[in-house]
Write a protein that holds these residues in place. Structure first.
Motif, short mmCIF file in Angstrom:
data_model
loop_
_atom_site.label_atom_id
_atom_site.label_comp_id
_atom_site.label_asym_id
_atom_site.label_seq_id
_atom_site.Cartn_x
_atom_site.Cartn_y
_atom_site.Cartn_z
N LEU A 1 -16.29 24.20 4.28
CA LEU A 1 -16.04 24.83 3.00
C LEU A 1 -15.92 23.75 1.93
N ILE A 2 -16.81 23.80 0.94
CA ILE A 2 -16.69 22.95 -0.25
C ILE A 2 -15.93 23.79 -1.26
N GLY A 3 -14.65 23.46 -1.47
CA GLY A 3 -13.74 24.40 -2.11
C GLY A 3 -13.31 24.08 -3.51
N GLY A 4 -13.81 22.99 -4.13
CA GLY A 4 -13.37 22.68 -5.48
C GLY A 4 -11.85 22.58 -5.55
N ASP A 5 -11.27 23.31 -6.49
CA ASP A 5 -9.81 23.33 -6.64
C ASP A 5 -9.18 24.59 -6.04
N PHE A 6 -9.95 25.33 -5.26
CA PHE A 6 -9.39 26.55 -4.65
C PHE A 6 -8.24 26.22 -3.70
N LEU A 7 -8.43 25.19 -2.86
CA LEU A 7 -7.42 24.86 -1.85
C LEU A 7 -7.35 23.34 -1.74
N LEU A 8 -6.17 22.80 -2.07
CA LEU A 8 -5.98 21.35 -2.07
C LEU A 8 -4.95 20.97 -1.01
N PRO A 9 -5.11 19.81 -0.37
CA PRO A 9 -4.26 19.49 0.78
C PRO A 9 -2.85 19.04 0.45
N LYS A 10 -2.65 18.45 -0.74
CA LYS A 10 -1.36 17.84 -1.03
C LYS A 10 -0.67 18.41 -2.27
#
Length: 319
Positions: A186-195
């Motif tokens: 999934l190339i998610g942009g700013d939809f889901l960020l890890p930190k």
């Protein structure tokens, strides 16, 4: 520079708190695809030249440029790279329109934003800074691209793979993510960020309940089988469902906190904002903090949990 099979991660500098954005270059049989472009300013241009040489392509080898959304760190260099490469730029129509709303030279949005913040309790010492601050972004997104519009439900070729186009609103109304189900990417942009948590902001003229949109997006995306997600900020990661649950819980906690405050006493959004984020903010960070506060308060109001009325010149939230 990190690489995963056909996908290269390119870190581009930013002149504000986030420090960097991750763009992705995808190698294919017919050339290269660029996903998100960075802000158009000297340091980012230099970073792109370094990355281009390290990967081994010329701008004329770029077959397409794809944008997840219109925010300047993603959209800013799209027009410049389109001129260099002569490649088509693909994005959602909603976000192209919002790019014109926020960054068009003749737009009245910066003044409307200042009035909007003022009505929600922000003191004049801050609101007077908003129009020039917002108009300052125009230099970093010009020239604007000539885009081709894509939409959810379609597929798009990125490199040699077909990706499903998914509408993932909340952070931006027309935000798109790209999913390769065969590999679980999934190339998610700013939809889901890890930190960090993606900023969910209420802006005049945009989605009136963006937090509701974002929470619905998280629930709808949860069943997707994702083995690796490529975010715009932070490292590539694999704990997809876990991260979704963490973000849902974060917003539930923040809603409960804000609701508790306005149940005790009537407060403007600015007062709630300063309690949540403190007062030691730049105008850039304050703009996002207050808009995110408003997204939470309006979620509560539109779900019948708090009320709002005008006290003099200011909107006040109360029990």
């Amino acid at each position: 520079m990190n690489r995963w099979d056909d996908i290269y991660e390119v870190s581009l500098p930013l002149p504000f708190a986030l420090k960097a954005i991750k763009s992705y270059v995808i190698r294919g049989s017919n050339g290269f695809t660029v996903v998100d472009t960075g802000l158009s300013y000297e340091a980012a241009h230099e970073a792109w030249e370094h990355a281009r040489k390290a990967i081994g392509f010329d701008w004329t080898d770029v077959e397409k440029i794809v944008l997840t959304h219109y925010h300047p760190d993603h959209y800013g260099m799209a027009g410049f790279l389109q001129e260099r490469s002569q490649a088509p730029v693909f994005m959602s129509e909603t976000d192209y329109q919002q790019a014109q709303l926020f960054f068009g030279r003749g737009s009245e949005q910066p003044d409307q934003m200042a009035s909007f913040y003022g009505e929600n309790g922000l003191p004049d010492e801050w609101t007077t800074q908003i129009p020039s601050h917002l108009r300052g972004f125009s230099q970093w997104v010009e020239p604007h691209p000539n885009p081709t519009f894509i939409r959810a439900g379609e597929t798009i070729q990125l490199g040699d793979a077909r990706y499903d186009i998914l509408h993932t609103p909340g952070h931006a109304d027309g935000h798109l993510s790209f999913y390769d189900g065969s590999r679980g990417l999934l190339i998610g942009g700013d939809f889901l960020l890890p930190k960090i948590t993606p900023n969910i902001s209420l802006w005049p003229g945009c989605d009136p309940n963006p937090l509701d949109s974002f929470l619905n997006t998280l629930e709808q995306m949860k069943p997707l089988e994702v083995k690796r997600i490529f975010p715009s900020h932070g490292p590539v990661f694999d704990h997809y469902q876990q991260r979704i649950e963490q973000l849902i819980q974060h917003h539930m906690d923040r809603l409960a906190e804000m609701k508790n405050w306005v149940m005790k006493e009537p407060l403007t959004a600015a007062e709630v904002c300063f309690r949540t984020f403190g007062k030691n903010l730049s105008v850039h960070n304050l703009r996002f903090a207050l808009s995110e506060t408003l997204a939470h308060l309006e979620y509560l109001r539109l779900n019948g949990q708090v009320q709002r009325e005008k006290h003099g010149a200011h909107w006040v939230y109360y029990r």
